[in-house]
Design a protein around this motif. Structure first.
Motif, PDB file in Angstrom:
ATOM      1  N   ILE A  90     -33.945  30.559  76.215  1.00 28.44           N
ATOM      2  CA  ILE A  90     -33.652  31.757  75.410  1.00 28.44           C
ATOM      3  C   ILE A  90     -32.327  31.588  74.660  1.00 28.44           C
ATOM      4  O   ILE A  90     -32.199  32.005  73.512  1.00 28.44           O
ATOM      5  CB  ILE A  90     -33.678  33.043  76.273  1.00 28.44           C
ATOM      6  CG1 ILE A  90     -33.772  34.269  75.356  1.00 28.44           C
ATOM      7  CG2 ILE A  90     -32.497  33.178  77.178  1.00 28.44           C
ATOM      8  CD1 ILE A  90     -34.095  35.552  76.086  1.00 28.44           C
ATOM      9  N   CYS A  91     -31.368  30.898  75.270  1.00 26.66           N
ATOM     10  CA  CYS A  91     -30.092  30.616  74.589  1.00 26.66           C
ATOM     11  C   CYS A  91     -30.316  29.734  73.367  1.00 26.66           C
ATOM     12  O   CYS A  91     -29.860  30.044  72.265  1.00 26.66           O
ATOM     13  CB  CYS A  91     -29.133  29.905  75.539  1.00 26.66           C
ATOM     14  SG  CYS A  91     -28.121  31.011  76.491  1.00 26.66           S
ATOM     15  N   PHE A  92     -31.034  28.613  73.582  1.00 25.08           N
ATOM     16  CA  PHE A  92     -31.229  27.659  72.488  1.00 25.08           C
ATOM     17  C   PHE A  92     -32.079  28.246  71.370  1.00 25.08           C
ATOM     18  O   PHE A  92     -31.789  28.061  70.193  1.00 25.08           O
ATOM     19  CB  PHE A  92     -31.858  26.364  73.015  1.00 25.08           C
ATOM     20  CG  PHE A  92     -30.842  25.420  73.606  1.00 25.08           C
ATOM     21  CD1 PHE A  92     -29.800  24.934  72.823  1.00 25.08           C
ATOM     22  CD2 PHE A  92     -30.912  25.041  74.935  1.00 25.08           C
ATOM     23  CE1 PHE A  92     -28.846  24.078  73.360  1.00 25.08           C
ATOM     24  CE2 PHE A  92     -29.954  24.187  75.475  1.00 25.08           C
ATOM     25  CZ  PHE A  92     -28.931  23.706  74.692  1.00 25.08           C
ATOM     26  N   LEU A  93     -33.135  28.980  71.752  1.00 24.98           N
ATOM     27  CA  LEU A  93     -33.992  29.596  70.736  1.00 24.98           C
ATOM     28  C   LEU A  93     -33.199  30.573  69.873  1.00 24.98           C
ATOM     29  O   LEU A  93     -33.301  30.558  68.643  1.00 24.98           O
ATOM     30  CB  LEU A  93     -35.155  30.329  71.413  1.00 24.98           C
ATOM     31  CG  LEU A  93     -36.365  29.479  71.783  1.00 24.98           C
ATOM     32  CD1 LEU A  93     -37.350  30.278  72.604  1.00 24.98           C
ATOM     33  CD2 LEU A  93     -37.049  28.948  70.522  1.00 24.98           C
ATOM     34  N   SER A  94     -32.408  31.419  70.542  1.00 31.04           N
ATOM     35  CA  SER A  94     -31.600  32.408  69.802  1.00 31.04           C
ATOM     36  C   SER A  94     -30.611  31.701  68.890  1.00 31.04           C
ATOM     37  O   SER A  94     -30.421  32.090  67.726  1.00 31.04           O
ATOM     38  CB  SER A  94     -30.829  33.312  70.773  1.00 31.04           C
ATOM     39  OG  SER A  94     -31.671  33.836  71.731  1.00 31.04           O
TER      40      SER A  94
ATOM     41  N   LEU B 145     -24.126  33.536  61.655  1.00 30.53           N
ATOM     42  CA  LEU B 145     -23.446  32.294  62.029  1.00 30.53           C
ATOM     43  C   LEU B 145     -22.580  32.511  63.267  1.00 30.53           C
ATOM     44  O   LEU B 145     -22.662  31.762  64.247  1.00 30.53           O
ATOM     45  CB  LEU B 145     -22.593  31.793  60.859  1.00 30.53           C
ATOM     46  CG  LEU B 145     -21.807  30.505  61.125  1.00 30.53           C
ATOM     47  CD1 LEU B 145     -22.755  29.337  61.344  1.00 30.53           C
ATOM     48  CD2 LEU B 145     -20.862  30.190  59.977  1.00 30.53           C
ATOM     49  N   ILE B 146     -21.767  33.574  63.245  1.00 30.27           N
ATOM     50  CA  ILE B 146     -20.870  33.835  64.378  1.00 30.27           C
ATOM     51  C   ILE B 146     -21.678  34.166  65.635  1.00 30.27           C
ATOM     52  O   ILE B 146     -21.383  33.665  66.724  1.00 30.27           O
ATOM     53  CB  ILE B 146     -19.871  34.965  64.033  1.00 30.27           C
ATOM     54  CG1 ILE B 146     -18.878  34.464  62.991  1.00 30.27           C
ATOM     55  CG2 ILE B 146     -19.116  35.436  65.270  1.00 30.27           C
ATOM     56  CD1 ILE B 146     -17.980  35.516  62.407  1.00 30.27           C
ATOM     57  N   SER B 147     -22.730  34.972  65.487  1.00 28.71           N
ATOM     58  CA  SER B 147     -23.497  35.353  66.687  1.00 28.71           C
ATOM     59  C   SER B 147     -24.249  34.155  67.262  1.00 28.71           C
ATOM     60  O   SER B 147     -24.372  34.034  68.480  1.00 28.71           O
ATOM     61  CB  SER B 147     -24.449  36.502  66.380  1.00 28.71           C
ATOM     62  OG  SER B 147     -25.228  36.206  65.258  1.00 28.71           O
ATOM     63  N   SER B 148     -24.736  33.244  66.394  1.00 28.08           N
ATOM     64  CA  SER B 148     -25.422  32.054  66.921  1.00 28.08           C
ATOM     65  C   SER B 148     -24.453  31.188  67.723  1.00 28.08           C
ATOM     66  O   SER B 148     -24.778  30.709  68.815  1.00 28.08           O
ATOM     67  CB  SER B 148     -26.028  31.239  65.775  1.00 28.08           C
ATOM     68  OG  SER B 148     -25.018  30.674  64.968  1.00 28.08           O
ATOM     69  N   VAL B 149     -23.241  31.037  67.186  1.00 28.69           N
ATOM     70  CA  VAL B 149     -22.223  30.233  67.873  1.00 28.69           C
ATOM     71  C   VAL B 149     -21.806  30.905  69.186  1.00 28.69           C
ATOM     72  O   VAL B 149     -21.634  30.245  70.212  1.00 28.69           O
ATOM     73  CB  VAL B 149     -21.013  30.031  66.923  1.00 28.69           C
ATOM     74  CG1 VAL B 149     -19.824  29.494  67.672  1.00 28.69           C
ATOM     75  CG2 VAL B 149     -21.375  29.091  65.792  1.00 28.69           C
ATOM     76  N   VAL B 150     -21.693  32.227  69.166  1.00 21.09           N
ATOM     77  CA  VAL B 150     -21.294  32.968  70.369  1.00 21.09           C
ATOM     78  C   VAL B 150     -22.365  32.855  71.448  1.00 21.09           C
ATOM     79  O   VAL B 150     -22.064  32.703  72.636  1.00 21.09           O
ATOM     80  CB  VAL B 150     -21.013  34.453  70.019  1.00 21.09           C
ATOM     81  CG1 VAL B 150     -21.020  35.334  71.249  1.00 21.09           C
ATOM     82  CG2 VAL B 150     -19.672  34.581  69.308  1.00 21.09           C
ATOM     83  N   ILE B 151     -23.642  32.894  71.048  1.00 20.54           N
ATOM     84  CA  ILE B 151     -24.736  32.774  72.037  1.00 20.54           C
ATOM     85  C   ILE B 151     -24.742  31.369  72.638  1.00 20.54           C
ATOM     86  O   ILE B 151     -24.933  31.198  73.850  1.00 20.54           O
ATOM     87  CB  ILE B 151     -26.091  33.127  71.382  1.00 20.54           C
ATOM     88  CG1 ILE B 151     -26.192  34.645  71.231  1.00 20.54           C
ATOM     89  CG2 ILE B 151     -27.262  32.597  72.188  1.00 20.54           C
ATOM     90  CD1 ILE B 151     -27.355  35.133  70.431  1.00 20.54           C
TER      91      ILE B 151
END
Length: 578
Positions: free
Chosen positions: A6-10, A68-74
């Motif tokens: 779920i982390c990688f997919l998000s 971009l920021i949310s993908s990096v944060v996840i």
């Protein structure tokens, strides 16, 4: 395994979507395009409830940054929250948060804005109370109640805009500007934006929201929750120019900027220092907006998002290494042990200060030059430059405490710099913190700004920065004995330290008394008189009568005999009368 997937997919989905948004934004700018989609849900008495989507260069660019920021944060959370049992629940909450922000960004309709606005408030409450202790619950309640004020004002705007026949505010801005009642809508929008972006007197929830996990802080303080108010005012800016409330907003945002800068210099909690620096930058965005320069405010909002997210991520790594200690007095000399994290921290700190050719320099320098160029009074001018100096002051103080001062840790520590998941996510933002200022300058301002100032006024930013840097160095090197002479100033320092008593005002002064009043009203009216004369009262009367009738309905011989004798006596009495 499910956690990781779920982390990688998000991460991949959000990163891919941010790239798609970037290329769409370039295409839209080059062809001067805007797409407006409208889907009608309900129509009644000439009012249409529609779901609208507005895609222009501004919404696409902002969405690109948020994604971009949310993908990096996840991706960062995969390592930071690795010991969390319910990691997938955390990721889903973060995704809901991002979705609410995107809904807010693409909405030209005040009703769909309310959905995104309320979604941010609700999910932020769930994330602030994530660690489930008393401090988190209090912080979450303060955050939720402060944001509810803004929600109420947005609801009032919705009801007020029924006068115009539609809720697509974008088409009515020019018309509403010439309308007598425009003052009402503009003042409500400004108050709503002030609650979300934590301007005085609603500032106290922002440092309290630090009870959330650090990845959430990185997301909230860079591009989502706190920037929602600024974005709303950028969209409504036509309506707000030259109004009384805008002048008031300039004063309050200038004071917010100054207050946050001073409080950050008294603070020893690492995350709260960074939170107060966010508050200071929000004040800067709001004040430049109130001068009537929405593009400049948007530019600073985007450059600030990058280095602030990076700053929080570095703080998260340091807190992890220090076994969850957040007090900067227990840190020191960490650059020897975690050099890569220290590198990211220093570069993001310098970008925040506006060191030339990093992201923050392009927006802050331009803002301060526009302030020098405009015909503002000396007080506002002073607030801007003092706040810039204070930014340098607390940033350098933080650097001294963390990197340069003597090693001051506890005896047990575990400093390592090889968490590659965290480092990879930080390096993406490090790259953006270096280039985003220059790259956005070309996009947001395709035309050159000509700012003509005297040499000393042009160099004023540099002078103030150097002064702030020196003060930060001197204050961080003061030992305990040299501070004794300041004990005479205990009252003033406690006033400055506690954000001008705003947390006390909002917790005890506002929330406590209103909540207490609500409890009293609920107890006496909802559960008291209204129950007595409606539900419960009716129930008690019916209960008494049913017991009484039930007594007679039981097949009891004595009752029948008694009633038979009674009826016979009545019968004979009647016969005697006749």
């Amino acid at each position: 395994m499910y956690k990781n997937s779920i982390c990688f997919l998000s991460f991949f989905f959000l990163f891919f979507m941010s790239m798609v948004n970037f290329f769409m934004m370039i295409y839209f700018i080059m062809n001067n395009m805007v797409i407006f989609l409208e889907w009608e849900l309900i129509s009644f008495s000439s009012m249409n409830i529609v779901m609208s989507i507005l895609l222009d260069w501004m919404s696409l660019l902002f969405m690109m940054f948020v994604m971009l920021i949310s993908s990096v944060v996840i991706y960062y959370s995969k390592s930071y929250m690795s010991s969390e049992m319910n990691l997938n629940r955390f990721i889903i909450l973060v995704l809901l948060f991002v979705f609410s922000m995107i809904l807010l960004i693409i909405s030209p309709n005040i009703i769909s804005i309310l959905l995104g606005w309320d979604g941010l408030g609700l999910v932020s409450y769930c994330l602030v109370i994530y660690y489930q202790n008393i401090k988190s619950y209090n912080a979450g309640m303060l955050t939720a109640l402060s944001n509810r004020i803004g929600d109420v004002f947005i609801l009032m705007v919705i009801s007020w805009m029924m006068n115009y026949g539609s809720w697509n505010y974008l088409f009515y801005l020019n018309f509403m500007k010439n309308d007598f009642y425009m003052f009402m809508v503009s003042s409500m929008i400004i108050i709503a934006a002030m609650t979300k972006s934590a301007q005085i007197p609603f500032s106290s929830w922002l440092p309290a929201a630090m009870a959330a996990p650090t990845p959430v802080s990185a997301l909230v303080h860079s591009s989502t929750l706190v920037t929602a108010g600024v974005y709303l005012l950028i969209r409504f800016n036509l309506l707000l120019i030259d109004t009384l409330f805008m002048k008031l907003l300039m004063l309050l945002s200038g004071l917010t900027m100054f207050m946050a800068g001073i409080s950050a210099n008294y603070e020893f909690d690492l995350k709260k220092i960074i939170a107060l620096s966010t508050l200071s930058q929000l004040g800067l965005m709001m004040s430049i907006l109130s001068m009537g320069l929405p593009d400049l405010a948007f530019f600073h909002l985007l450059t600030h998002a990058m280095f602030k997210a990076l700053l929080f991520m570095c703080a998260g790594v340091i807190i992890h290494m220090m076994l969850d200690i957040q007090d900067i007095r227990f840190m020191g000399g960490i650059s020897n042990y975690i050099p890569l994290t220290s590198l990211c921290m220093n570069i993001s700190n310098m970008a925040l200060c506006g060191i030339p050719f990093l992201a923050g320099f392009y927006s802050k320098d331009l803002i301060l030059e526009m302030v020098s160029l405009s015909n503002l009074n000396f007080f506002i001018f002073l607030l801007y430059y003092l706040s810039t100096g204070l930014t340098m002051f607390y940033s350098f103080r933080l650097m001294m405490y963390l990197m340069i001062n003597n090693f001051n840790l506890l005896s047990l520590y575990n400093l390592y710099d090889e968490d590659f998941i965290m480092l990879k996510s930080m390096f993406i933002l490090l790259f953006m913190s270096v280039i985003s200022g220059s790259f956005l300058m070309w996009i947001v301002f395709p035309y050159p700004y000509m700012i003509y100032l005297p040499f000393n006024l042009k160099m004023m930013v540099i002078y103030v920065s150097i002064l702030g840097l020196l003060m930060g160095y001197l204050i961080s090197n003061m030992n305990f004995y040299s501070l004794n002479k300041f004990l005479k100033l205990y009252e003033i320092s406690s006033f400055l330290c506690m954000m001008w008593f705003l947390p006390n005002l909002s917790t005890y002064g506002l929330n406590y008394y209103f909540l207490n009043l609500g409890q009293v009203l609920s107890k006496n009216i909802d559960m008291g008189w209204s129950e007595l004369y409606s539900g419960q009262g009716m129930f008690m009367i019916m209960k008494k009568y049913s017991i009484f009738y039930n007594f007679f309905q039981m097949n009891n011989y004595k009752i029948y005999l008694f009633s038979f004798i009674l009826w016979m006596m009545i019968f004979f009495f009647m016969m005697m009368l006749y």
